[in-house]
Design a protein around this motif. Structure first.
Motif, PDB file in Angstrom:
ATOM      1  N   THR A  91       0.825  -1.207   0.000  1.00 33.73           N
ATOM      2  CA  THR A  91       0.000   0.000   0.000  1.00 33.73           C
ATOM      3  C   THR A  91       0.856   1.251   0.000  1.00 33.73           C
ATOM      4  O   THR A  91       0.654   2.170  -0.812  1.00 33.73           O
ATOM      5  CB  THR A  91      -0.927   0.010   1.226  1.00 33.73           C
ATOM      6  N   TYR A  92       1.851   1.305   0.873  1.00 28.11           N
ATOM      7  CA  TYR A  92       2.619   2.537   1.033  1.00 28.11           C
ATOM      8  C   TYR A  92       3.685   2.725  -0.040  1.00 28.11           C
ATOM      9  O   TYR A  92       4.171   3.846  -0.219  1.00 28.11           O
ATOM     10  CB  TYR A  92       3.253   2.577   2.414  1.00 28.11           C
ATOM     11  N   ARG A 124      -6.810  16.698   8.431  1.00 26.91           N
ATOM     12  CA  ARG A 124      -6.958  15.442   7.711  1.00 26.91           C
ATOM     13  C   ARG A 124      -5.633  14.703   7.568  1.00 26.91           C
ATOM     14  O   ARG A 124      -5.591  13.466   7.564  1.00 26.91           O
ATOM     15  CB  ARG A 124      -7.546  15.725   6.319  1.00 26.91           C
ATOM     16  N   ARG A 125      -4.544  15.450   7.466  1.00 31.31           N
ATOM     17  CA  ARG A 125      -3.252  14.828   7.190  1.00 31.31           C
ATOM     18  C   ARG A 125      -2.500  14.415   8.451  1.00 31.31           C
ATOM     19  O   ARG A 125      -1.596  13.587   8.377  1.00 31.31           O
ATOM     20  CB  ARG A 125      -2.415  15.774   6.334  1.00 31.31           C
ATOM     21  N   PHE A 162      -0.961   7.289  11.317  1.00 33.38           N
ATOM     22  CA  PHE A 162      -1.149   5.886  10.928  1.00 33.38           C
ATOM     23  C   PHE A 162       0.000   5.388  10.056  1.00 33.38           C
ATOM     24  O   PHE A 162       0.353   4.204  10.110  1.00 33.38           O
ATOM     25  CB  PHE A 162      -2.490   5.719  10.207  1.00 33.38           C
ATOM     26  N   THR A 163       0.583   6.277   9.238  1.00 27.25           N
ATOM     27  CA  THR A 163       1.766   5.879   8.476  1.00 27.25           C
ATOM     28  C   THR A 163       2.915   5.562   9.423  1.00 27.25           C
ATOM     29  O   THR A 163       3.630   4.568   9.239  1.00 27.25           O
ATOM     30  CB  THR A 163       2.173   7.003   7.509  1.00 27.25           C
ATOM     31  N   THR A 164       3.087   6.409  10.436  1.00 26.89           N
ATOM     32  CA  THR A 164       4.105   6.148  11.461  1.00 26.89           C
ATOM     33  C   THR A 164       3.809   4.849  12.201  1.00 26.89           C
ATOM     34  O   THR A 164       4.723   4.066  12.509  1.00 26.89           O
ATOM     35  CB  THR A 164       4.162   7.324  12.456  1.00 26.89           C
ATOM     36  N   TRP A 224       3.242  11.604   4.835  1.00 28.81           N
ATOM     37  CA  TRP A 224       2.175  10.648   5.065  1.00 28.81           C
ATOM     38  C   TRP A 224       2.031   9.761   3.823  1.00 28.81           C
ATOM     39  O   TRP A 224       2.352  10.143   2.707  1.00 28.81           O
ATOM     40  CB  TRP A 224       0.869  11.367   5.372  1.00 28.81           C
ATOM     41  N   HIS A 225       1.591   8.538   4.048  1.00 29.40           N
ATOM     42  CA  HIS A 225       1.354   7.559   2.976  1.00 29.40           C
ATOM     43  C   HIS A 225       2.604   7.347   2.124  1.00 29.40           C
ATOM     44  O   HIS A 225       2.532   7.320   0.894  1.00 29.40           O
ATOM     45  CB  HIS A 225       0.186   8.004   2.085  1.00 29.40           C
TER      46      HIS A 225
END
Length: 423
Positions: A34-35, A108-109, A115-117, A395-396
């Motif tokens: 995903t990432y 939002r970011r 969550f990415t962390t 992020w992401h």
């Protein structure tokens, strides 16, 4: 006639895995896939359609990270407790909501970054160094194989058509993205071969594919980063060869780093030419000058995390930076200045301390741990790329996931059960 003696039963090629291990493995691979973001290019028609809808594809990765953390909650909490600089960075990022020029975007970011962390925290808390390296190496190797086949058999998709025609891009939008991912792929695959000698021939054979893709992408920056990353891996090989060689390699590394810095400072044009860029770094220096002017009045407070480059106003920092650069930039084209304009000088200092901590632990791992095969080349790649690309705390983004995983794994180490070989 006596029957021949029975031979000892051979060990199975693949050991039986528990359901928890299977779930953790699937979640980890899904998180990495995903990432790494290979799927965004075909879903947007290689840039022909808007990418706004792609944010919905990251929610499963959030869930997979939570699943992995719940498998080792104590380890995850211990890792975060031993990483106060990372926690402070996240808290400062969240605080920028209160002075962000676009608070709705920042709001939002911030969860996206958290969550990415968390993905990096999850990988570090769940797997040993060896397993983590092999899982990421295997996942990226599969993407490298698909990218090679795509460029070979479907050139309309696997190669660039309008800009830089003929340069291979594989599954990604453009050639530099392919080059950047293949540098990570090469580092992980070779590190996996060094950390898992029983599969060394397999891993070293697979390393040929990302190396070929870096050359076919014609990305000079990726090639330079790869050479420097391999030099870092060569340093690890020397220091692990014995105490005397370790001392010589350490002094030699200090001399080379100082000499390279002086050479870049005195022969800047030649260095830029090596990277295939002009003295302005393809307009980057004009963007950087505009950022410094915008931050002159409030150096300790940025404009908010993830807020500047999506600001549509004609009076915001993006508009003024674009006016000075004579084009509208998509980002700061520097990880350090991206942090500066988003978080302020405090964020830059915190991140520098966090990076310095990882570097110090990576050097120590080069002397004392098999993890040195991975961490030192990866930190070399990340630090060099961050000088001209906005990859700090994105992020992401898989690079941030990997950096967080390395940072937490360095402070956690392997569990005794992960170190002890299974019978």
């Amino acid at each position: 006639m006596a029957p021949p003696p029975a031979s000892a039963p051979s060990l199975p090629l693949v050991r039986a895995a528990s359901l928890a291990d299977i779930v953790a493995f699937v979640a980890s691979v899904g998180l990495i896939l995903t990432y790494v973001g290979f799927w965004s290019a075909p879903l947007t028609g290689y840039g022909a359609r808007s990418a706004d809808f792609l944010r919905n594809f990251y929610y499963p990765a959030y869930l997979m990270a939570l699943v992995l953390v719940c498998m080792r909650p104590g380890r995850a909490l211990k890792g975060m407790a031993r990483s106060p600089l990372l926690v402070a960075l996240l808290l400062l990022t969240a605080a920028t909501y209160f002075w962000s020029i676009m608070p709705e975007l920042t709001a939002r970011r911030i969860p996206a970054l958290v969550f990415t962390t968390l993905g990096g925290v999850a990988l570090a808390s769940r797997w040993s160094w060896k397993s983590l390296t092999e899982i990421i190496a295997g996942t990226l190797a599969a993407l490298a194989i698909v990218s090679f086949l795509l460029g070979l058999l479907v050139p309309d998709m696997g190669r660039m058509q309008e800009l830089f025609p003929g340069a291979w891009r594989g599954l990604w939008l453009e050639k530099n993205s392919l080059g950047n991912v293949m540098v990570k792929t090469t580092v992980f695959i070779i590190a996996a071969g060094m950390m898992a000698p029983e599969r060394r021939k397999l891993w070293f054979s697979l390393a040929v594919i990302p190396l070929m893709l870096i050359i076919l992408s014609t990305s000079k920056t990726a090639l330079v980063v790869l050479v420097l990353s391999m030099a870092a891996m060569g340093f690890v090989a020397i220091v692990k060869a014995g105490p005397l060689r370790a001392v010589v390699a350490t002094w030699l590394a200090v001399v080379v780093v100082i000499g390279a810095g002086l050479l870049i400072a005195t022969e800047t044009d030649a260095f830029f030419a090596l990277l295939g860029k002009d003295a302005t770094l393809t307009g980057r220096t004009e963007i950087w000058s505009g950022i410094m002017q915008q931050m002159a009045d409030h150096p300790w407070r940025g404009f908010g995390y993830g807020a500047v480059w999506d600001d549509p106003s004609y009076t915001g920092p993006k508009a003024w930076i674009g006016y000075q650069a004579h084009f509208i930039p998509a980002d700061a084209h520097s990880g350090w200045l991206e942090l500066y304009i988003a978080l302020g000088l405090g964020g830059v200092i915190l991140f520098a301390l966090f990076l310095l901590q990882i570097w110090a632990q990576s050097f120590w791992a080069a002397y004392t741990s098999p993890a040195g095969w991975l961490v030192l080349p990866m930190m070399t790649s990340y630090t060099i790329t961050m000088m001209t690309e906005s990859i700090a705390m994105n992020w992401h983004e898989l690079r941030w996931v990997v950096v967080v995983a390395i940072a937490l794994k360095l402070v956690l180490g392997d569990e005794p059960a992960q170190i002890r070989p299974r019978r």
